[in-house]
Design an enzyme around this catalytic site. Structure first.
Site, PDB file in Angstrom:
ATOM      1  CG  ASP A 124      21.459  20.824  29.923  1.00 57.03           C
ATOM      2  OD1 ASP A 124      20.339  20.216  29.402  1.00 57.03           O
ATOM      3  OD2 ASP A 124      21.694  22.099  29.519  1.00 57.03           O
ATOM      4  CB  VAL A 125      17.681  16.075  30.166  1.00 60.01           C
ATOM      5  CG1 VAL A 125      17.183  16.279  31.775  1.00 60.01           C
ATOM      6  CG2 VAL A 125      16.811  17.272  29.642  1.00 60.01           C
ATOM      7  CG  ASN A 128       8.763  17.024  34.702  1.00 55.26           C
ATOM      8  OD1 ASN A 128       7.422  17.252  34.492  1.00 55.26           O
ATOM      9  ND2 ASN A 128       9.347  18.313  35.288  1.00 55.26           N
ATOM     10  CE1 TYR A 179       6.300  21.173  24.971  1.00 51.74           C
ATOM     11  CE2 TYR A 179       4.353  21.052  24.290  1.00 51.74           C
ATOM     12  CZ  TYR A 179       5.060  20.832  25.104  1.00 51.74           C
ATOM     13  OH  TYR A 179       4.744  20.709  26.341  1.00 51.74           O
ATOM     14  CE  LYS A 193       6.770  17.847  25.899  1.00 51.71           C
ATOM     15  NZ  LYS A 193       7.426  17.631  27.103  1.00 51.71           N
TER      16      LYS A 193
HETATM   17  P1  NAD Z   1       8.503  24.571  34.380  1.00 52.95           P
HETATM   18  O1  NAD Z   1       8.987  25.556  33.387  1.00 52.95           O
HETATM   19  O2  NAD Z   1       7.707  25.167  35.413  1.00 52.95           O
HETATM   20  O3  NAD Z   1       9.509  23.352  34.959  1.00 52.95           O
HETATM   21  C1  NAD Z   1      10.256  22.887  33.890  1.00 52.95           C
HETATM   22  C2  NAD Z   1      11.645  22.464  34.639  1.00 52.95           C
HETATM   23  O4  NAD Z   1      12.414  22.144  33.810  1.00 52.95           O
HETATM   24  C3  NAD Z   1      12.340  24.020  35.029  1.00 52.95           C
HETATM   25  O5  NAD Z   1      12.653  23.761  36.582  1.00 52.95           O
HETATM   26  C4  NAD Z   1      13.496  24.124  34.139  1.00 52.95           C
HETATM   27  O6  NAD Z   1      14.558  24.670  34.828  1.00 52.95           O
HETATM   28  C5  NAD Z   1      13.761  22.473  33.907  1.00 52.95           C
HETATM   29  N1  NAD Z   1      14.643  22.470  32.643  1.00 52.95           N
HETATM   30  C6  NAD Z   1      14.617  23.162  31.588  1.00 52.95           C
HETATM   31  N2  NAD Z   1      15.514  22.665  30.761  1.00 52.95           N
HETATM   32  C7  NAD Z   1      16.153  21.662  31.257  1.00 52.95           C
HETATM   33  C8  NAD Z   1      17.151  21.071  30.905  1.00 52.95           C
HETATM   34  N3  NAD Z   1      17.873  21.052  29.739  1.00 52.95           N
HETATM   35  N4  NAD Z   1      17.773  20.034  31.870  1.00 52.95           N
HETATM   36  C9  NAD Z   1      17.235  19.777  32.997  1.00 52.95           C
HETATM   37  N5  NAD Z   1      15.874  20.673  33.440  1.00 52.95           N
HETATM   38  C10 NAD Z   1      15.519  21.561  32.498  1.00 52.95           C
HETATM   39  O7  NAD Z   1       7.412  23.836  33.373  1.00 52.95           O
HETATM   40  P2  NAD Z   1       6.290  22.741  33.406  1.00 52.95           P
HETATM   41  O8  NAD Z   1       5.108  23.375  33.001  1.00 52.95           O
HETATM   42  O9  NAD Z   1       6.193  21.880  34.913  1.00 52.95           O
HETATM   43  O10 NAD Z   1       7.011  21.409  32.592  1.00 52.95           O
HETATM   44  C11 NAD Z   1       7.077  20.087  32.993  1.00 52.95           C
HETATM   45  C12 NAD Z   1       6.773  19.182  31.712  1.00 52.95           C
HETATM   46  O11 NAD Z   1       5.454  19.377  31.524  1.00 52.95           O
HETATM   47  C13 NAD Z   1       7.476  19.681  30.604  1.00 52.95           C
HETATM   48  O12 NAD Z   1       8.055  18.508  29.734  1.00 52.95           O
HETATM   49  C14 NAD Z   1       6.246  20.410  29.685  1.00 52.95           C
HETATM   50  O13 NAD Z   1       6.396  20.066  28.310  1.00 52.95           O
HETATM   51  C15 NAD Z   1       5.179  19.567  30.359  1.00 52.95           C
HETATM   52  N6  NAD Z   1       4.048  20.050  30.030  1.00 52.95           N
HETATM   53  C16 NAD Z   1       3.465  21.100  30.578  1.00 52.95           C
HETATM   54  C17 NAD Z   1       2.317  21.795  30.290  1.00 52.95           C
HETATM   55  C18 NAD Z   1       1.743  22.762  31.150  1.00 52.95           C
HETATM   56  O14 NAD Z   1       0.954  23.760  30.542  1.00 52.95           O
HETATM   57  N7  NAD Z   1       2.600  23.610  31.938  1.00 52.95           N
HETATM   58  C19 NAD Z   1       1.346  21.120  29.288  1.00 52.95           C
HETATM   59  C20 NAD Z   1       2.003  20.029  28.886  1.00 52.95           C
HETATM   60  C21 NAD Z   1       3.132  19.605  29.045  1.00 52.95           C
END
Ligand code: NAD
Length: 253
Positions: free
Chosen positions: A62-63, A89, A156, A160
């Protein structure tokens, strides 16, 4: 292969963008630490990489927890002998809550996962990277919510924006005369599991906040992974402190 012999940590690597990055890095020759809070999904990603002939090790980390960050960074060095690439990420949404609505609990959790975690992991990684002949690369997955006000709730968007600031500071202090590059990927809308945390009420708020931004083109995680590969490889050796927007043009209109 573009990442042969390098060790990469990818946080939040059990799903979505992080999973696609871990898989692509492994295909490009990297030894990958697949880190997440979802053990079952971590194991599936690690198995998949190994089945394709790649190298990976999984860890539940957990980060937002100091001891788990330390164990994750230690695993990279113990298992694979170096830490060359860090991809911060892992991230969570905040249900589009405005500053008037967001609770302390949600604010603190979003900042802890999206900003303080990447800070602490970067601090630990830099100590290792500084001692390596070839330094290292840090890639922070922010969001276009880190550049504009309406693409998320108050927590959020703040987290970011902060992550982009952290990246630029690392780039300026460790990259200009040093050997550690730090860059940001700022995705637009990407089809992943993250949207499952958005409630119907929040979705309405999001639509209100986004009014005027136009319909978002929807990207795939693999498209983001290609940007993360460029920033991790020597192809981007003179790119430092950059924010690479990967949003299909959403913010260009
Ligand atoms: P996702 O939910 O599919 O994957 C995120 C992963 O992070 C999950 O496997 C989750 O278990 C893990 N996670 C959550 N809390 C955690 C913690 N405390 N410690 C370790 N792991 C943890 O989401 P995604 O869309 O792939 O998101 C990845 C990144 O991309 C994020 O930082 C998100 O803000 C960013 N992002 C996503 C989008 C989008 O549209 N999907 C847009 C902009 C930015």
């Amino acid at each position: 292969m573009k990442l042969s012999g390098r060790t990469a940590i990818v946080t939040g690597a059990a799903s979505g963008i992080g999973k696609a990055i871990a898989e692509l890095y492994a295909r490009e020759g990297a030894k990958v630490i697949v880190s997440d809070i979802n053990e079952e999904a971590i194991n599936q990603v690690v198995e998949g990489i190994k089945e394709e002939g790649g190298q990976a090790a999984g860890i539940v980390a957990d980060v937002s927890k100091d001891e788990e960050i330390d164990a994750m960074v230690k695993l990279a060095v113990d298992e694979f002998g170096s830490l060359d690439i860090l991809v911060n990420n892992a991230g969570i949404l905040d249900n589009f809550m405005t500053v008037g609505e967001v609770s302390d609990q949600v604010w603190n959790q979003v900042i802890a996962v999206n900003l303080t975690g990447p800070f602490k992991i970067s601090r630990a990684a830099i100590k290792i990277m500084e001692g390596q002949e070839n330094g290292g690369v840090i890639i922070n997955n922010a969001s276009i919510g880190g550049l504009f006000g309406s693409r998320g709730g108050a927590a959020y968007v703040s987290s970011k924006h902060g992550l982009i600031g952290l990246t630029k500071n690392i780039a300026a202090t460790y990259g200009i005369h040093g050997k550690i590059r730090a860059n940001v990927i700022a995705p637009g809308a990407v089809r992943t599991n993250i949207s499952s945390s958005i409630t119907a009420e929040a979705s309405k708020m999001g639509q209100k906040a986004l009014a005027g931004a136009g319909a978002a083109p929807l990207g795939e995680s693999e498209q983001l992974a290609q940007a993360a590969l460029f920033l991790a490889s020597d192809d981007s050796s003179f790119v430092n402190g950059d924010v690479m927007v990967v949003d299909g043009g959403w913010t260009s209109v």
